[in-house]
Write a protein that holds these residues in place. Structure first.
Motif, short mmCIF file in Angstrom:
data_model
loop_
_atom_site.label_atom_id
_atom_site.label_comp_id
_atom_site.label_asym_id
_atom_site.label_seq_id
_atom_site.Cartn_x
_atom_site.Cartn_y
_atom_site.Cartn_z
N ASN A 1 1.02 -1.10 -0.43
CA ASN A 1 0.10 -0.18 0.06
C ASN A 1 1.06 1.58 0.03
OD1 ASN A 1 -2.34 -1.49 0.10
ND2 ASN A 1 -2.17 -1.51 2.19
N GLU A 2 1.85 1.14 -0.81
CA GLU A 2 2.71 2.13 -0.90
C GLU A 2 3.16 2.53 -2.22
OE1 GLU A 2 6.99 1.79 1.16
OE2 GLU A 2 6.13 -0.80 1.75
N ASP B 1 -4.99 -1.38 0.51
CA ASP B 1 -6.15 0.32 0.38
C ASP B 1 -5.42 0.49 -0.58
OD1 ASP B 1 -6.19 2.66 1.78
OD2 ASP B 1 -5.33 2.76 3.64
N ALA C 1 -1.29 7.35 -2.05
CA ALA C 1 -0.98 8.63 -1.86
C ALA C 1 0.00 9.42 -2.21
CB ALA C 1 -0.99 8.51 -0.43
N ALA D 1 -6.16 4.14 -1.60
CA ALA D 1 -6.14 4.88 -1.59
C ALA D 1 -4.52 5.50 -0.84
CB ALA D 1 -7.19 5.76 -0.70
N LYS D 2 -3.95 5.01 0.49
CA LYS D 2 -2.46 4.34 0.36
C LYS D 2 -1.65 4.53 -0.54
CE LYS D 2 -0.41 3.44 4.56
NZ LYS D 2 -0.37 2.28 5.47
N ALA D 3 -1.95 3.41 -1.56
CA ALA D 3 -1.19 3.11 -2.08
C ALA D 3 -1.15 4.37 -3.12
CB ALA D 3 -1.73 1.66 -3.34
#
Length: 280
Positions: free
Chosen positions: A146-147, A167, A173, A169-171
């Motif tokens: 998730n990045e 996630d 971001a 949205a987190k991936a």
């Protein structure tokens, strides 16, 4: 009765032949499948080559260290700009076969993968926190949970497995607007439970093994009663663009029928560039 014995012998012989063929298909060197797809935001005239590897499932009987080393050599020889690993690195067979080895041994050959823009990985449903720790200690491949990472021509984002804590949205971001995004995931079906992507991107996935055992008639029945939105190759749905590879290893049974192991060399180009083409 003699005819029953003859029928049983024929059935056993047929089963042995099918199993032998399935073993041969499962253990042959992965074929290189080449495809091309547009990547929104990529600079016009720029082409980026990405090698997809998935579902290695290292371990006996069909993915011993020597075979995985040979696959790593084959991958490096392709000369792709970027290499991505799409999850499931350790054995997943039902039988507890002798010679099973530790996760460290499964992941060690992957540290030899080399590409100018880097080697990135995501977790699959058969991976866990130890995958994170071992890959992290090795330094490469870079595991994305998730990045994302900006590698110059594009951004590589990694979505965690649906069996863990994905996630989106987190991936994604902090990625600047307009940047081309390559989203790595293990399960292609994740897109079925997500709205249209929050930004233009291309998703890459594995997990399906392309069906792994997919004889013509039985394969048609399975597709009818247990369909995937995208089992293999290039797909599009509800604003999502996706490419799924059938992978190099096996799960449950060390057999492949009508779905040979593969690595995919995906050539990415700007949407305003040439038309896409795929070979499946």
């Amino acid at each position: 009765m003699s005819w029953l014995r003859a029928a049983a012998a024929i059935a056993v012989a047929a089963l042995v032949l099918v199993a032998g063929y399935g073993w041969f298909e499962a253990t042959r060197p992965p074929r290189l499948v080449e495809a091309a797809m547009p990547l929104p935001g990529l600079a016009p005239g720029l082409e980026v080559s990405v090698l997809l590897m998935s579902d290695i499932h290292a371990g006996p009987p069909d993915m011993p260290p020597a075979r995985l080393d040979a696959i790593v050599d084959q991958a490096n020889a392709v000369g792709a700009d970027l290499i991505v690993l799409l999850g499931d690195y350790h054995t997943a067979h039902r039988l507890r076969l002798p010679g099973r080895y530790r996760l460290e041994a499964s992941l060690a050959p992957l540290a030899r993968l080399k590409a100018p823009l880097g080697v990135f990985a995501v977790r699959g449903n058969h991976d866990n926190i130890w995958t994170n720790r071992i890959m992290g200690a090795a330094g490469t491949p870079v595991l994305l949970v998730n990045e994302n990472r900006d590698v110059g021509p594009l951004v590589v984002a990694g979505l965690d497995s649906a069996h863990h804590q994905p996630d989106l949205a987190k991936a994604l971001a902090a990625i600047p607007p307009g940047r081309p995004v390559l989203l790595l995931a293990h399960e292609p079906e994740q897109w079925a439970f997500l709205d249209a992507p929050p930004r233009p991107l291309l998703m890459l996935a594995g997990h399906t093994h392309g069906g792994q055992i997919h004889p013509p008639l039985l394969g048609l029945l399975r597709d009818r009663f247990a369909p995937y939105r995208c089992r293999r190759g290039a797909c599009a749905d509800r604003g999502w663009s996706l490419y799924v590879t059938s992978g190099v290893g096996t799960s449950t049974l060390p057999l492949r029928i009508a779905v040979p192991p593969e690595m995919v060399l995906l050539r990415l180009y700007a949407p305003s560039g040439r038309k896409s083409g795929t070979e499946k």
